[in-house]
Design an enzyme around this catalytic site. Structure first.
Site, PDB file in Angstrom:
ATOM      1  CB  THR A  50      -6.259  26.929 -16.394  1.00  0.00           C
ATOM      2  OG1 THR A  50      -5.917  27.063 -17.779  1.00  0.00           O
ATOM      3  CG2 THR A  50      -6.441  28.314 -15.797  1.00  0.00           C
ATOM      4  CG  ASP A  51      -5.926  21.834 -13.349  1.00  0.00           C
ATOM      5  OD1 ASP A  51      -4.695  21.883 -13.455  1.00  0.00           O
ATOM      6  OD2 ASP A  51      -6.529  21.843 -12.255  1.00  0.00           O
ATOM      7  CE  LYS A  52      -8.647  15.748 -20.452  1.00  0.00           C
ATOM      8  NZ  LYS A  52      -8.317  14.307 -20.366  1.00  0.00           N
ATOM      9  CB  VAL A  96      -9.876  24.991 -16.240  1.00  0.00           C
ATOM     10  CG1 VAL A  96     -10.093  26.398 -15.684  1.00  0.00           C
ATOM     11  CG2 VAL A  96     -10.068  23.944 -15.145  1.00  0.00           C
ATOM     12  CE1 TYR A 152      -2.741  21.236 -11.402  1.00  0.00           C
ATOM     13  CE2 TYR A 152      -2.390  19.280 -10.055  1.00  0.00           C
ATOM     14  CZ  TYR A 152      -2.609  19.863 -11.283  1.00  0.00           C
ATOM     15  OH  TYR A 152      -2.691  19.075 -12.400  1.00  0.00           O
TER      16      TYR A 152
END
EC number: 5.4.99.12
Length: 209
Positions: A27-29, A31, A158
């Site tokens: 998971t991204d920043k 999230v 992504y």
């Protein structure tokens, strides 16, 4: 194989940068995750807002579920002004929008995402080599102050969920016509939808055996 189960809330980096190893979902920043699984060495001191819940065996990941909790007063901020799909101009100029998105339009748009589709328009270029994903379920609920988008799929590219949310909200505001929705899986969108705010996104559940 046993994996470590984690909960975390809006980390200031992508989770794989904070704790290096094998993550079921990278998971991204910003999230969050109600549950995510990790295989590797755990640091002695965990990053802020990251909690180890225990260990669980995982043989196979069947699907992943994400939930996006969109505050109603932030809905307009998620809009993408989409100009063309293929050679069709869907919107010549920006329009001023106000109020809330049309829930029925968003729900109808969500139905078109179910099944095996080409999600090239909903990821960054480097992820488009294998853009085929299967969406198993996509529901939208309205609460008093926010909307809940629940999406289950076999895999996610992504930025895919956040771009889908921005697109669906844009349909709700009549930025993108519902009549052209199936073209987004066949033709190129120009521009691609932007990423919806990551702070409202949660990795909710890993369905596994």
């Amino acid at each position: 194989m046993y994996y470590y189960k984690f909960w975390y809330f809006r980390p200031n980096k992508a989770i794989a940068q904070l704790i290096k190893g094998k993550w079921i979902s990278r998971t991204d920043k910003y999230v969050s995750a109600r549950e995510n699984y990790f295989y590797g060495n755990i640091p002695k001191v965990l990053p802020k807002n990251v909690i180890l819940l225990g260990e669980e065996p995982i043989n196979k990941v069947l699907s992943k579920e994400y939930k996006y909790f969109l505050p109603k007063d932030k809905a307009i901020e998620q809009i993408s002004y989409l100009h063309k799909v293929g050679n069709i101009i869907v919107r010549k100029t920006k329009i001023k929008v106000k109020g809330l998105p049309n829930l029925d339009l968003m729900k109808e748009a969500a139905k078109h995402f179910i099944g095996k589709k080409d999600f090239t328009n909903f990821t960054i270029e480097r992820e488009a080599k294998n853009p085929l994903c299967t969406i198993i379920k996509f529901d939208i609920e309205e609460r008093k102050d926010y909307y809940v988008f629940s999406i289950v799929g076999d895999r996610f590219l992504y930025h895919m969920v956040r771009k889908i949310i921005s697109f669906i909200v844009s349909v709700g505001y009549k930025i993108y016509p519902l009549e052209y929705i199936d073209l987004v899986f066949k033709e190129r969108l120009n521009p691609k939808p932007k990423d919806a705010d990551p702070k409202f996104l949660w990795l909710w559940k890993i369905n596994k055996t």
